[in-house]
Design a protein around this motif. Sequence first.
Motif, PDB file in Angstrom:
ATOM      1  N   HIS A   6       0.809  -1.226   0.000  1.00 36.27           N
ATOM      2  CA  HIS A   6       0.000   0.000   0.000  1.00 36.27           C
ATOM      3  C   HIS A   6       0.846   1.281   0.000  1.00 36.27           C
TER       4      HIS A   6
ATOM      5  N   ILE B 131      -2.662   1.017  12.471  1.00 30.58           N
ATOM      6  CA  ILE B 131      -1.541   1.051  11.517  1.00 30.58           C
ATOM      7  C   ILE B 131      -0.231   0.719  12.235  1.00 30.58           C
TER       8      ILE B 131
ATOM      9  N   ARG C  74      -0.189  -3.039  13.407  1.00 30.59           N
ATOM     10  CA  ARG C  74      -0.109  -3.942  12.237  1.00 30.59           C
ATOM     11  C   ARG C  74       1.285  -3.886  11.623  1.00 30.59           C
TER      12      ARG C  74
ATOM     13  N   SER D 114      10.889  11.028   6.512  1.00 30.74           N
ATOM     14  CA  SER D 114       9.619  10.580   7.084  1.00 30.74           C
ATOM     15  C   SER D 114       9.870  10.081   8.502  1.00 30.74           C
TER      16      SER D 114
HETATM   17  O1  LIG Z   1      -1.172   5.383   6.807  1.00 26.65           O
HETATM   18  C1  LIG Z   1      -0.052   4.931   7.064  1.00 26.65           C
HETATM   19  N1  LIG Z   1       0.237   3.616   6.800  1.00 26.65           N
HETATM   20  C2  LIG Z   1       1.476   3.056   7.019  1.00 26.65           C
HETATM   21  O2  LIG Z   1       1.670   1.866   6.765  1.00 26.65           O
HETATM   22  N2  LIG Z   1       2.500   3.883   7.504  1.00 26.65           N
HETATM   23  C3  LIG Z   1       3.853   3.332   7.684  1.00 26.65           C
HETATM   24  C4  LIG Z   1       4.449   2.724   6.424  1.00 26.65           C
HETATM   25  C5  LIG Z   1       5.464   3.732   5.916  1.00 26.65           C
HETATM   26  O3  LIG Z   1       6.692   3.067   5.621  1.00 26.65           O
HETATM   27  C6  LIG Z   1       5.649   4.732   7.038  1.00 26.65           C
HETATM   28  C7  LIG Z   1       5.402   6.171   6.604  1.00 26.65           C
HETATM   29  O4  LIG Z   1       5.451   7.031   7.715  1.00 26.65           O
HETATM   30  P1  LIG Z   1       4.990   8.572   7.622  1.00 26.65           P
HETATM   31  O5  LIG Z   1       3.499   8.592   7.408  1.00 26.65           O
HETATM   32  O6  LIG Z   1       5.407   9.185   8.932  1.00 26.65           O
HETATM   33  O7  LIG Z   1       5.703   9.184   6.433  1.00 26.65           O
HETATM   34  O8  LIG Z   1       4.716   4.380   8.069  1.00 26.65           O
HETATM   35  C8  LIG Z   1       2.233   5.172   7.842  1.00 26.65           C
HETATM   36  C9  LIG Z   1       0.983   5.741   7.635  1.00 26.65           C
HETATM   37  C10 LIG Z   1       0.658   7.173   7.949  1.00 26.65           C
HETATM   38  O9  LIG Z   1       1.542   7.719   8.901  1.00 26.65           O
END
Ligand SMILES: O=c1[nH]c(=O)n([C@H]2C[C@H](O)[C@@H](COP(=O)(O)O)O2)cc1CO
Length: 150
Positions: free
Chosen positions: A36, A56, A59, A78
């Motif tokens: 995803h 999230i 999981r 990130s």
């Molecule tokens: O909706 C999400 N789904 C999800 O799986 N993540 C996880 C997977 C990504 O490698 C990472 C991205 O973090 P961020 O959203 O802080 O950029 O966190 C993060 C989010 C939103 O923070």
Amino acid sequence: MKIYFCGSIRGGRVDVHIYRRIVKQLQSYGCVLTEHVSSSGLSDKGEDAADADKFIHDRDVDWLLQSDVVVAEVTQPSLGVGYELGRAVDMKKKVLCLFRPASGRTLSAMIRGANDNNLFMVRDYAEDQAEKVLEQFFSQLIGTFGAQSQ
Ligand SMILES: O=c1[nH]c(=O)n([C@H]2C[C@H](O)[C@@H](COP(=O)(O)O)O2)cc1CO
């Protein structure tokens, strides 16, 4: 092989087309648990679900635990990716971080400085080399897996 792919979501989605390329290549080596992350339909708001953030987090930590290898595109900073990488180090996972110097950014010392050329690897690459860099990494990794299982 179970692969955990990390890429920026709430940190910004400018590189999603590169995540897509990487995930497509990763799917030729195994099952990508976090497909995803590379979806162009996913915005910088993140996934939409009831009690989403706790769901999230829990999981994804569970998927990290299950994974055999972690691949992260770290050019777009990130918080979530940084957190995942820290947890992956603690779990002693094999990690490959991919960074594009052409972005003009300087990678965090906490990522580049973690490189040990063994369990935690940081590789600089150009966008058109993405598949080649992954091919090199996985051909070595699959060789090691094969040797271990003999
Ligand atoms: O909706 C999400 N789904 C999800 O799986 N993540 C996880 C997977 C990504 O490698 C990472 C991205 O973090 P961020 O959203 O802080 O950029 O966190 C993060 C989010 C939103 O923070």
